[in-house]
Design a protein around this motif. Structure first.
Motif, short mmCIF file in Angstrom:
data_model
loop_
_atom_site.label_atom_id
_atom_site.label_comp_id
_atom_site.label_asym_id
_atom_site.label_seq_id
_atom_site.Cartn_x
_atom_site.Cartn_y
_atom_site.Cartn_z
N ARG A 116 -36.22 -1.77 -6.00
CA ARG A 116 -35.94 -1.69 -7.40
C ARG A 116 -36.52 -0.12 -7.97
O ARG A 116 -36.10 0.51 -8.33
CB ARG A 116 -36.26 -2.95 -8.03
N SER A 172 -30.72 -15.99 -2.72
CA SER A 172 -29.71 -14.92 -3.55
C SER A 172 -30.22 -13.76 -3.52
O SER A 172 -30.99 -13.66 -4.77
CB SER A 172 -29.04 -15.66 -4.56
N GLU A 173 -29.56 -12.82 -2.99
CA GLU A 173 -30.34 -11.28 -3.25
C GLU A 173 -29.84 -10.80 -4.76
O GLU A 173 -30.66 -10.46 -5.45
CB GLU A 173 -29.44 -10.33 -2.30
N LYS A 174 -28.80 -11.41 -5.17
CA LYS A 174 -28.49 -11.21 -6.60
C LYS A 174 -29.47 -11.83 -7.62
O LYS A 174 -29.80 -11.05 -8.49
CB LYS A 174 -27.09 -12.08 -6.91
N ASN A 190 -32.49 -9.51 -7.12
CA ASN A 190 -32.33 -8.20 -7.45
C ASN A 190 -32.21 -8.11 -9.27
O ASN A 190 -33.11 -7.17 -9.65
CB ASN A 190 -30.95 -7.72 -7.30
N TYR A 191 -31.81 -9.17 -9.90
CA TYR A 191 -31.86 -9.16 -11.16
C TYR A 191 -33.30 -9.42 -11.86
O TYR A 191 -34.00 -8.88 -12.75
CB TYR A 191 -31.02 -10.19 -11.81
N LYS A 216 -35.33 -6.22 -11.30
CA LYS A 216 -34.90 -5.22 -12.37
C LYS A 216 -35.48 -5.35 -13.54
O LYS A 216 -36.09 -4.52 -14.02
CB LYS A 216 -33.47 -5.20 -12.55
N SER A 250 -28.52 -11.98 -17.38
CA SER A 250 -28.44 -10.75 -17.08
C SER A 250 -26.91 -10.38 -17.00
O SER A 250 -26.49 -9.46 -16.40
CB SER A 250 -29.21 -10.51 -15.79
N GLU A 262 -24.24 -11.30 -15.34
CA GLU A 262 -23.59 -11.53 -14.16
C GLU A 262 -22.77 -12.70 -14.12
O GLU A 262 -23.29 -13.91 -14.64
CB GLU A 262 -24.60 -11.49 -13.15
N TRP A 281 -21.86 -15.94 -12.13
CA TRP A 281 -22.57 -16.62 -11.13
C TRP A 281 -21.73 -17.47 -10.43
O TRP A 281 -22.45 -18.26 -9.38
CB TRP A 281 -23.73 -17.23 -11.89
N GLU A 292 -21.96 -18.43 -6.43
CA GLU A 292 -23.20 -17.89 -5.85
C GLU A 292 -24.14 -19.13 -5.26
O GLU A 292 -24.80 -18.81 -4.41
CB GLU A 292 -23.90 -17.20 -6.94
#
Ligand SMILES: [Zn+2]
Length: 450
Positions: A24, A169-171, A174-175, A178, A218, A220, A222, A225
């Motif tokens: 990030r 979960s990469e998602k 990542n969130y 971030k 965030s 997204e 989901w 997921e």
């Protein structure tokens, strides 16, 4: 030779946290991260970690390290000394291989062994029984050790300890990275260094749900997921290292992510109602209640039912619509949808029966049944009464009864009872107020400003 580090996630929560933080910070995919990137970024963390608030956190993360060791911690060139430690690690990164002895990545060899000053929760070296084969440390390659140094950037403080998130979960990661890195960048931009992510949550379980909410909000989608989230709540503090591990069931994440916008206020009130010992008329801000024990959060994390929090028997009132209960039963309790629908239909018929016959007695028998037999007997009584009243609509069929109302008999009847009562209150609340079944519900919770 290319200076690309061929990074991959390792499954080690500390190393992976460092990778997500670095990714990030650099805003580039991990397979493009190079040795030069590391050289750049260690300059930044060396300056950041020597600021007083960050340094204080390092006692719980990297005790005995150059940053906090009494021999070095007060030196004016501490950032340079720490930088040199990190630079030495970079210079000793071994080449990548098909397999290596590092217990974290398994792709590089461990040249040295490392202890708790570099690897949280490993050991001090003086007590050899902390390590496998009575080694004097744990086998990590220099790169994995270096990556761990970035993990504090996405740790969250709670009650003097740290929360470290790990997810498949990469998602999710990542969130989270971030959000956390944004806070770090703000500290740097303002020159106001306040240490690891801290929102003054001392209650670790409430802090975990705060983190989960931030990730879900965030923006997204989901769907599909289905992440699993593990929270390591730890301190590596010399005088008493501790670790608790919390796993958020993925159904709970899915349920929280699926709450429809027109039910979000209801959900927020259900959660507020579950805080213990809060005098809502005295609350001036979220800080007045956010660290109190919350039964809904505790039960969700421990996989216990929260159905009772969806309604009030005293006021004969449901606190949300069937839609939300339906999501909860499906995602968290894994109840079959046919069963949910069948219970709803029986609930509707019971509501009609109670209203048409003005039967406070049947309602109170349903509410007060404390065992499977007495609950079944009340349902049988309604079943028979409907027939003798000349009503040709059956309360339920034999199949409904066996397959959907009480599929496991004595084991799950409470769930059926909660759902039927919820549905009756949802349908009849206004009518019951008019007909003196209950008093009007009044409860004002503190509202956040939009
Ligand atoms: Zn490694």
């Amino acid at each position: 030779m290319s200076n690309n580090l061929s990074l991959k996630y390792t499954g080690n929560p500390f190393v992976d946290a460092g990778i997500f933080a670095l990714k990030r910070k650099l805003k580039k995919p991990i397979n493009e991260i190079t040795k030069e990137d590391l050289e750049e970024e260690i300059l930044n963390i060396a300056d950041l970690y020597v600021t007083p608030a960050w340094k204080k956190n390092m006692y719980s993360i990297f005790p005995n390290s150059t940053l906090v060791n009494s021999a070095t911690t007060n030196k004016s060139n501490l950032n340079e000394l720490y930088y040199q430690d990190l630079k030495n690690l970079i210079e000793s990164i071994p080449n990548i291989q098909d397999s290596g002895s590092c217990v974290s990545c398994g792709r590089r060899d461990a040249i040295n062994t490392f202890k708790k000053d570099n690897i949280p929760l490993s050991g001090s070296g003086s007590l050899k029984n902390y390590f496998s084969f009575a080694n004097d440390g744990v086998d990590y390659c220099s790169l994995c050790v270096l990556l761990i140094q970035f993990a504090p950037l996405i740790m969250y403080q709670s009650g003097g300890k740290m929360i470290l998130l790990h997810s498949n979960s990469e998602k999710v990661m990542n969130y989270w990275a971030k959000d956390a890195i944004k806070k770090v960048n703000e500290q740097i931009a303002l020159g106001d260094y306040t240490g690891c992510y801290n929102e003054k949550y001392t209650n670790s379980i409430n802090a975990i749900f705060r983190i989960v909410k931030k990730i879900i909000d965030s923006n997204e989608l989901w769907e599909d997921e289905n992440p699993s989230l593990t929270f390591y709540y730890f301190t590596n503090y010399n005088q008493g290292p501790e670790l608790e591990i919390f796993s958020l069931p993925n159904g709970v994440f899915n349920f929280l992510a699926e709450i429809p916008s027109d039910e979000s206020k209801n959900w927020s009130n259900i959660v507020k109602n579950a805080y213990i010992n809060v005098k809502w008329d005295k609350v001036n801000s979220e800080d007045d209640f956010k660290n109190k024990t919350n039964e809904v959060y505790n039960r969700l994390l421990n996989n216990y039912s929260i159905l009772k929090f969806f309604y009030s028997s005293k006021y004969k009132k449901s606190f949300c619509s069937w839609i939300l209960v339906n999501y909860y039963m499906k995602e968290v309790r894994k109840m079959d949808e046919k069963r949910i629908d069948a219970i709803k239909e029986v609930g509707d018929k019971l509501a009609t029966y109670i209203k048409v016959n003005d039967s406070k007695k049947i309602l109170s028998n349903l509410e007060n049944s404390s065992n499977y037999n007495s609950f079944r007997n009340t349902l049988r009584k309604v079943f028979k009464n409907k027939i003798s009243n000349g009503d040709d609509e059956l309360l339920f069929t034999f199949d409904d009864y066996v397959m959907y109302l009480f599929p496991e008999g004595n084991k799950t009847w409470r769930e059926t009872q909660d759902l039927l009562i919820f549905r009756i209150y949802e349908k009849l609340h206004d009518w019951m107020i008019e007909n003196n079944y209950a008093e009007e519900y009044e409860n004002e919770f503190f509202e956040e400003e939009e």
